[in-house]
Write an enzyme that holds these catalytic residues in place. Structure first.
Site, PDB file in Angstrom:
ATOM      1  N   ASP A 116     -15.971  66.545  -9.662  1.00 36.44           N
ATOM      2  CA  ASP A 116     -14.709  66.102 -10.251  1.00 36.44           C
ATOM      3  C   ASP A 116     -14.516  66.625 -11.662  1.00 36.44           C
ATOM      4  OD1 ASP A 116     -16.783  64.567 -11.229  1.00 36.44           O
ATOM      5  OD2 ASP A 116     -16.089  62.695 -10.373  1.00 36.44           O
ATOM      6  N   ASP A 141     -17.806  50.070  -9.665  1.00 34.39           N
ATOM      7  CA  ASP A 141     -16.908  49.524  -8.640  1.00 34.39           C
ATOM      8  C   ASP A 141     -17.152  50.179  -7.281  1.00 34.39           C
ATOM      9  OD1 ASP A 141     -15.949  52.036  -9.159  1.00 34.39           O
ATOM     10  OD2 ASP A 141     -13.923  51.432  -9.713  1.00 34.39           O
ATOM     11  N   HIS A 166     -17.405  53.472  -6.819  1.00 39.38           N
ATOM     12  CA  HIS A 166     -16.819  54.799  -6.648  1.00 39.38           C
ATOM     13  C   HIS A 166     -17.882  55.889  -6.576  1.00 39.38           C
ATOM     14  CE1 HIS A 166     -16.456  55.055 -11.279  1.00 39.38           C
ATOM     15  NE2 HIS A 166     -17.252  56.054 -10.940  1.00 39.38           N
ATOM     16  N   GLU A 214     -11.941  55.934  -6.153  1.00 36.64           N
ATOM     17  CA  GLU A 214     -11.926  54.524  -6.549  1.00 36.64           C
ATOM     18  C   GLU A 214     -11.675  53.648  -5.311  1.00 36.64           C
ATOM     19  OE1 GLU A 214     -12.703  53.707  -9.452  1.00 36.64           O
ATOM     20  OE2 GLU A 214     -11.852  55.000 -10.994  1.00 36.64           O
TER      21      GLU A 214
HETATM   22  C1  F6R Z   1     -19.430  61.970 -12.107  1.00 40.39           C
HETATM   23  C2  F6R Z   1     -18.882  61.097 -11.088  1.00 40.39           C
HETATM   24  C3  F6R Z   1     -18.954  59.604 -11.171  1.00 40.39           C
HETATM   25  C4  F6R Z   1     -20.283  59.079 -11.718  1.00 40.39           C
HETATM   26  C5  F6R Z   1     -20.275  57.545 -11.756  1.00 40.39           C
HETATM   27  C6  F6R Z   1     -21.545  57.015 -12.367  1.00 40.39           C
HETATM   28  O1  F6R Z   1     -19.201  63.337 -11.770  1.00 40.39           O
HETATM   29  O2  F6R Z   1     -18.316  61.597 -10.166  1.00 40.39           O
HETATM   30  O3  F6R Z   1     -18.732  59.082  -9.887  1.00 40.39           O
HETATM   31  O4  F6R Z   1     -21.327  59.543 -10.901  1.00 40.39           O
HETATM   32  O5  F6R Z   1     -19.181  57.114 -12.510  1.00 40.39           O
HETATM   33  O6  F6R Z   1     -21.591  57.373 -13.725  1.00 40.39           O
HETATM   34  P1  F6R Z   1     -22.887  57.136 -14.618  1.00 40.39           P
HETATM   35  O7  F6R Z   1     -23.955  58.025 -14.090  1.00 40.39           O
HETATM   36  O8  F6R Z   1     -22.467  57.563 -16.007  1.00 40.39           O
HETATM   37  O9  F6R Z   1     -23.215  55.686 -14.517  1.00 40.39           O
END
Ligand code: F6R
Length: 232
Positions: A56, A125, A127, A132
């Protein structure tokens, strides 16, 4: 945890030097990337034929912006190993192109061939990528509006909440599920509850990562705190 994840990825790179990896940003995989850089510096890994596709990107941030995921990947991995930059792909954060860039990204992935291992972190959440909680699982790479809770969680990387982009572009759940293998990385006690929901709750788009229960080859590497609420 990061060492185990790096070894998992290193084995793939050694077995298949021209492998295609799906990569994630966020704090969770930083240690894994550090370990991969170490293995490269030790002469164990060669990235010259590896290709990568990131999950992403924020919409509205240029690759030069320090908060962009392109910048993150260059900073934490790509600039430190011998991967040719043209082998690395991150969805375009250009807002004007957003309508078409998802399709272009899907086409690039199709031409490259299937992703061997898709690295994933887990959002609070549920995701994965920027998928989401929703009424349905997103099929392909597309623009997406971020949840308030995700904006809150990502605020720590920006000077103020106002600076956190409200839109992103993300591989869809369908895109992620096409990877041959998934490597889910989760750490910290604040992820324990959602990890239990992901693994032991129902498969539902209101907890997007729960779809991983249906993936035929998904590996979880987590720390004890994240695993602390698992029943099984
Ligand atoms: C990042 C991504 C997000 C993160 C998720 C966890 O490319 O796609 O889904 O993997 O938000 O983030 P952290 O590792 O910062 O807790």
């Amino acid at each position: 945890m990061s060492k185990a994840a790096a070894i998992f990825l290193a084995a793939e790179i050694i077995n298949h030097p021209d492998t295609i990896l799906g990569l994630a940003t966020g704090s969770t995989p930083i240690g894994t990337y550090e370990e991969l850089v170490r293995l490269y510096q030790a002469g164990i890994l060669d990235f010259s034929k590896v290709r990568t596709f990131n999950l992403d990107e924020y919409l509205g941030l240029s690759p030069e912006n320090e908060q962009s995921y392109r910048y993150f990947m260059n900073e934490h991995l790509f600039s430190h190993v011998n991967i040719p930059m043209e082998n690395t792909h991150v969805p375009s954060g250009d807002e004007k192109e957003a309508e078409h860039s998802g399709e272009i990204y899907e086409q690039q992935m199709k031409e490259a061939g299937p992703i061997s291992i898709q690295v994933l972190g887990l959002g609070h959440d549920g995701h994965i990528g920027f998928n989401e909680p929703a009424d349905a699982f997103a099929k392909t790479t597309a623009p997406i509006a971020l949840e308030e809770s995700t904006i809150d969680a990502n605020q720590r990387f920006f000077a103020s909440r106002e600076e956190v982009p409200k839109m992103a572009i993300s591989m869809g759940i369908g895109t992620i599920m096409r990877a041959k293998k998934i490597l889910l990385l989760v750490n910290g006690k604040e992820k324990a509850k959602i990890l239990r929901e992901v693994l032991e709750g129902p498969v539902t788009p209101s907890c997007p990562a729960s779809i991983l229960q249906f993936h035929p080859d998904c590996t979880l590497i987590c720390d004890e705190e994240a695993a602390s609420l698992l029943r099984k």
